[in-house]
Design a protein around this motif. Structure first.
Motif, short mmCIF file in Angstrom:
data_model
loop_
_atom_site.label_atom_id
_atom_site.label_comp_id
_atom_site.label_asym_id
_atom_site.label_seq_id
_atom_site.Cartn_x
_atom_site.Cartn_y
_atom_site.Cartn_z
N ILE A 280 0.82 -1.22 0.00
CA ILE A 280 0.00 0.00 0.00
C ILE A 280 0.85 1.27 0.00
O ILE A 280 0.36 2.34 0.37
N GLN A 281 2.09 1.19 -0.44
CA GLN A 281 2.96 2.36 -0.45
C GLN A 281 2.35 3.48 -1.34
O GLN A 281 1.97 3.24 -2.47
N GLY A 282 2.32 4.68 -0.77
CA GLY A 282 1.83 5.84 -1.52
C GLY A 282 0.33 6.05 -1.47
O GLY A 282 -0.17 7.04 -2.01
N ALA A 283 -0.40 5.15 -0.84
CA ALA A 283 -1.86 5.28 -0.79
C ALA A 283 -2.27 6.38 0.19
O ALA A 283 -1.57 6.67 1.17
N ILE A 284 -3.38 7.01 -0.09
CA ILE A 284 -4.01 7.96 0.83
C ILE A 284 -5.14 7.23 1.55
O ILE A 284 -5.98 6.59 0.92
N VAL A 285 -5.16 7.36 2.87
CA VAL A 285 -6.10 6.60 3.69
C VAL A 285 -6.84 7.55 4.61
O VAL A 285 -6.24 8.49 5.16
N LEU A 286 -8.13 7.31 4.78
CA LEU A 286 -8.92 8.08 5.74
C LEU A 286 -9.11 7.27 7.01
O LEU A 286 -9.21 6.04 6.98
N ARG A 287 -9.15 7.98 8.14
CA ARG A 287 -9.41 7.34 9.43
C ARG A 287 -10.28 8.28 10.24
O ARG A 287 -10.05 9.50 10.26
N GLN A 288 -11.31 7.72 10.88
CA GLN A 288 -12.16 8.55 11.71
C GLN A 288 -11.33 9.24 12.79
O GLN A 288 -10.53 8.61 13.48
N HIS A 289 -11.55 10.54 12.88
CA HIS A 289 -10.76 11.33 13.82
C HIS A 289 -11.27 11.15 15.25
O HIS A 289 -12.46 11.31 15.52
N VAL A 290 -10.36 10.80 16.13
CA VAL A 290 -10.66 10.70 17.56
C VAL A 290 -9.81 11.75 18.28
O VAL A 290 -8.59 11.62 18.34
N PRO A 291 -10.42 12.81 18.79
CA PRO A 291 -9.64 13.90 19.40
C PRO A 291 -8.91 13.42 20.66
O PRO A 291 -9.35 12.50 21.36
N TYR A 403 -12.25 13.44 9.94
CA TYR A 403 -11.38 12.32 9.53
C TYR A 403 -9.94 12.79 9.50
O TYR A 403 -9.64 13.94 9.15
N ASP A 404 -9.03 11.87 9.90
CA ASP A 404 -7.61 12.06 9.65
C ASP A 404 -7.30 11.59 8.23
O ASP A 404 -7.88 10.61 7.75
N ILE A 405 -6.42 12.32 7.55
CA ILE A 405 -5.99 11.93 6.20
C ILE A 405 -4.55 11.48 6.30
O ILE A 405 -3.67 12.28 6.67
N LEU A 406 -4.31 10.22 5.98
CA LEU A 406 -3.00 9.61 6.16
C LEU A 406 -2.37 9.29 4.81
O LEU A 406 -3.08 9.04 3.82
N ASN A 407 -1.05 9.28 4.79
CA ASN A 407 -0.29 8.88 3.61
C ASN A 407 0.63 7.74 4.03
O ASN A 407 1.46 7.89 4.94
N ILE A 408 0.46 6.59 3.38
CA ILE A 408 1.26 5.41 3.72
C ILE A 408 2.64 5.56 3.08
O ILE A 408 2.75 5.85 1.88
#
Length: 930
Positions: A280-291, A403-408
């Protein structure tokens, strides 16, 4: 009732012969010792492994907390759906048969759709901590309380990301079930608001094997879009990336965006699996944001200790937070329910009964009497949990979705930004953004840099030419006239011309190769219909259309055009002839009325100046003949500013200044008009512009295949019977020379580039009036084609570096004749153009005369009273009329006197009066002593 029958059938297969349990009922006024709560999810799944422990921990915490439920314990009844919607439905009914007051779950959106009907009938609330299908928010599922974020918000976040990077088409890869379809439908709606779209929906069945996914990815790899949105289940999603990597689809130029399922997979392992991360190198991933909060940190620390001690089989993911808070939400709601109702009771459902001879045992299902009130308590509950603030809005969704926006990258992931429905994309945490006013401007939306697949930081284009070996099919009009723009030839491309060279030069500037295949459109006997050519692009028969294609409204509705590379517009061409000068041509600039008024004003101004100067200026005195000559010479010499006579009176100078200004304007206008009349060519037809074109009944020519015909009939309402189709420049010249009386046309309406080329060799014709449409020529592509955008940029570069002009000079020679209307049909100058000037001059003269005669009357009164009265016989005094005549004659004689003579007499009168008064005073003093 269809859903109820299905549920009943499922129920009969599992609890045949079962009897209703009554241990959960209480009598009014007493709190129950325990309350049964069901859970429904797949234990051995990415989400289920973490949710199971989180729910158990929450139940233990609630039961140990004396401030909640006041001694009443929660008894957890768990059912494993084992990733089966059928099994999950049956187990939900089993839980309801055991008289649970609520069910935490289901995990699956598909099970939630079915079970919600039974929950509504039996009034058992469902607390879905992982069912994210947006359609579950419908009022149809009123007893489902979603304790996680809906995919409606997640897909809006994905759409904002796609819009942020400027992509217009994406391919959706999803599992073909309620969860997958619901999310992708929401994505399609969100993209439509951004003027983007899903170009292809790549669905695969649940539990699909690697072979089915391989076939699917091979198919989409032949498509144009390179932006993939993956919305699948966590337990099978990595197969998609594994196959994509084997097909070479994880390299440079590809974009992969995964919904929060991938974040659950990554977060569920304590240390990243290198094999998984390589996929999954280079993928953009969403994750529900938990403050961040103290509750979250304490819970995370507690979980980590359990994982290290082997008491947890999974690391913590966001769904575990929501599962934990779901238990606390239910506990708070039950506590308030018991505080107000203090009774939990179940009763028979009147519509559920066992028909005679039936073995379904429907009577075993009891209705929770307080279910509607418990549901209200759930929706009104507000508390701070480990996942943040737990509170519902008016639509039943959790507030503040984010959502958090992550980059693998490498062996982990890094956060490149956040998304919330309050602030959109941002690098600022949502809880910080909530303190500031919302800012919806595009400039405020930003993300940190991304390392894309292929380890590049350059943002991918998001599309590529399909890997099917086929060149682009370019439709080219098969013209029979004006072949300088586009024509057939024997070169490898088969076409040539100005438009073709511009297109090739623009393609050469693209940073990627574009295989082309030019295909002629038309029969070669007459110019084809350009509307039909554009229609073929819309129908995907051609991948593009290149040529002299005008950008007009009806075409832009179905295709996209590039930046115009030629300015165009409709103009009118008419025949002209040179006028022959006559001996009286100098009289033509002015109308007869203008000549008469001008001559009258010359004489009038001369008379006024004479009146004003006669008493003061010696040059305006003398014999009547001399004075008449002076007046005429003065006024006519002002035409050349050569007058010799001086003006000494202020009023005379004032009138002459105004008149000289009028003469200057008249002189300049006369000179310009006479020059035009003697030099310009005049129209042979009666059409002088757009207005006369519309209102005459003469025939009008147009080029075959041009949009000019539709424009004249639809926009200008010109009868189609007046229109004559012409195929080439020779037809143009012949029709214009013949004229409307001999079977030709009075004028031709065509686009400016064609007209300029036509007039370069035909000097007997001119354009008349102004260009009455503004448009341009462009290349046509299917809607939302990214190639149209790139070619527009390339055309701008051609214009800036001068290549566009060089191509123009190569194919289109400079005109040998002027195509501009240089005053054709000039109008003669009439009084209407100058009446304002004459009015100003006349008023100046009138004012000067009024002031002059007012002064004359005042002087005359003083002058006449100074004359001593001589004795007049009585008989003469009785005749008043002769006396009046004598006075008028005296007045005229007075006006003719010189100014200094009059002033001298008045001065002498004044001196004599003073002497007389002095003498009277002296006599009075002398007589006084006597």
């Amino acid at each position: 009732m269809g859903s109820i029958s299905f549920l009943a059938l499922c129920f009969s297969t599992t609890i045949m012969g079962a009897m209703a349990a009554g241990g959960n009922g209480t009598s009014p006024g007493t709190r129950p010792g325990e309350i049964r709560v069901g859970t429904l999810f797949t234990f051995n799944s990415t989400i289920g492994r973490a949710a199971k422990l989180a729910i158990e921990l929450a139940v233990d915490d609630v039961n140990r907390n004396p401030t909640v439920l006041a001694g009443t314990k929660l008894r957890l009844l768990a059912q494993d759906t084992n990733c089966s919607e059928f099994l999950g439905t049956m187990e939900a009914l089993q839980l309801m048969e055991k008289q649970v007051v609520a069910i935490i779950g289901p995990q699956s959106s598909g099970i939630a759709h079915v079970v919600s009907h039974a929950a509504k009938e039996l009034r058992v609330p469902l607390l879905a901590f992982a069912a994210t299908d947006p359609s579950l928010s419908s009022l149809e599922y009123s007893y489902l309380v979603r304790t996680t974020q809906s995919d409606h918000f997640q897909m809006n976040a994905v759409a904002d990301i796609i819009d942020h990077y400027g992509w217009r088409e994406v391919i959706a890869i999803f599992v073909d079930d309620d969860f997958g379809r619901g999310g992708i439908n929401a994505l399609g709606d969100a993209l439509a608001e951004k003027r983007s779209k899903i170009s292809y929906k790549a669905a695969f069945p649940p539990n699909a094997d690697g072979s089915a996914i391989t076939d699917l990815l091979e198919k989409i790899n032949l498509l144009e879009s390179r932006v993939y949105v993956v919305h699948v289940n966590p337990d099978s999603g990595l197969t998609v990336f594994s196959v994509a990597r084997s097909l070479g689809m994880m390299g440079d130029g590809y974009v992969w965006i995964a919904s929060d399922w991938l974040a659950s997979v990554v977060d569920s392992t304590e240390s990243a699996n290198p094999d998984t991360m390589d996929l999954i190198q280079g993928a953009i991933v969403l994750r529900q944001h938990v403050p961040e909060s103290d509750l979250k940190r304490a819970f995370t620390f507690r979980w980590s200790n359990m994982f290290r001690n082997g008491k947890a089989s999974s690391s913590l993911n966001t769904y575990a937070f929501h599962a934990y808070d779901s238990v606390w939400l239910l506990a708070h709601a039950i506590d308030q329910f018991l505080h107000e109702e203090q009774t939990i009771a179940f009763s028979d459902d009147p519509i559920l009964h066992d028909p005679s001879g039936s073995s379904l045992h429907l009577s075993a299902l009891k209705r929770f009497d307080g279910g509607d009130k418990l549901l209200d308590k759930l929706l009104l509950t507000n508390f701070s949990g480990v996942s943040g603030q737990v509170q519902f809005d008016s639509d039943g969704d959790l507030i503040n979705p984010a959502y958090d926006i992550l980059n693998i990258g490498g062996t982990g992931s890094r956060r490149i930004g956040f998304w919330s429905n309050y602030s959109g994309l941002s690098v600022v945490a949502p809880q910080v953004s909530y303190r500031n006013p919302p800012n919806a401007s595009t400039s405020s939306r930003q993300l940190y840099s991304v390392i894309w697949p292929g380890e590049t930081t350059a943002t991918p284009r998001g599309w590529a030419f399909p890997n099917n070996g086929k060149p682009l099919r370019i439709g080219v009009p098969y013209r029979t006239s004006y072949k300088e723009f586009v024509s057939r030839d024997d070169s490898p491309d088969g076409v040539q011309g100005y438009c073709i060279d511009v297109f090739k030069a623009a393609v050469d500037l693209l940073p990627y190769p574009v295989p082309l295949s030019f295909i002629l459109f038309g029969d070669g006997l007459k110019n084809p219909s350009y509307d039909d050519l554009v229609q073929r692009v819309y129908e995907n028969y051609f991948d593009a259309a290149v040529g002299d294609i005008t950008i007009v409204t009806n075409r832009t509705r179905i295709v996209d055009f590039t930046q115009p590379y030629v300015e165009s517009g409709l103009v009118i061409v008419a025949p002209v002839k040179e006028t022959n000068s006559s001996a009286w041509a100098f009289l033509k600039p002015f109308t007869i009325q203008m000549w008469c008024v001008t001559g009258a004003f010359f004489l009038f101004v001369g008379a006024v100046v004479w009146i004003l100067e006669h008493r003061l200026n010696a040059e305006f005195r003398g014999s009547p003949r001399k004075q008449l000559v002076t007046i005429c010479w003065l006024v006519f010499s002002t035409m050349f500013f050569a007058q010799k006579e001086r003006t000494v009176s202020s009023l005379g100078r004032f009138v002459l200044i105004i008149w000289l200004f009028v003469v200057l304007i008249i002189n300049s206008s006369y000179t310009a008009s006479l020059t035009s009349i003697l030099t310009v060519e005049q129209l042979s037809s009666g059409i002088r512009g757009l207005d006369s074109l519309i209102h005459t009944s003469d025939p009008i020519g147009y080029q075959v295949g041009s949009f000019a015909k539709n424009y004249m009939t639809e926009e200008l309402n010109i009868a189609e019977s007046r229109l004559v189709s012409l195929n080439n420049p020779e037809d143009y010249a012949r029709a214009l020379e013949l004229g409307p009386q001999r079977g030709g046309v009075a004028a031709i309406v065509d686009e400016l580039p064609y007209v300029e080329l036509f007039l370069s060799t035909n000097c007997k014709f001119k354009t008349v009036g102004q260009e009455f449409t503004k448009s341009g020529w462009g290349f046509a592509f299917p809607r939302d084609s990214p190639l149209a955008v790139d070619l527009s940029t390339a055309i701008l570069r051609l214009s800036e570096n001068g290549d566009l002009q060089r191509i123009h000079d190569k194919w289109l020679p400079p005109t040998g004749c002027s195509s501009q209307d240089s005053g054709i049909g000039s109008n003669r100058l009439s009084l209407g153009s100058f009446w304002g000037l004459f009015l100003i001059s006349g008023l100046a003269c009138l004012v000067a005369l009024i002031i002059f005669f007012a002064r004359i009357l005042c002087q005359y009164n003083e002058y006449s009273s100074s004359q001593e009265t001589v004795g007049i016989p009585e008989s003469e005094r009785s005749f008043k009329r002769p006396m009046r005549l004598t006075s008028i004659k005296d007045l005229i004689a007075f006006v003719d006197k010189k100014e200094h003579e009059v002033k001298s007499v008045i001065k002498q009168k004044s001196i004599s009066q003073q002497q007389r008064r002095s003498s009277q005073v002296s006599d009075g003093q002398y007589m006084s002593p006597a």
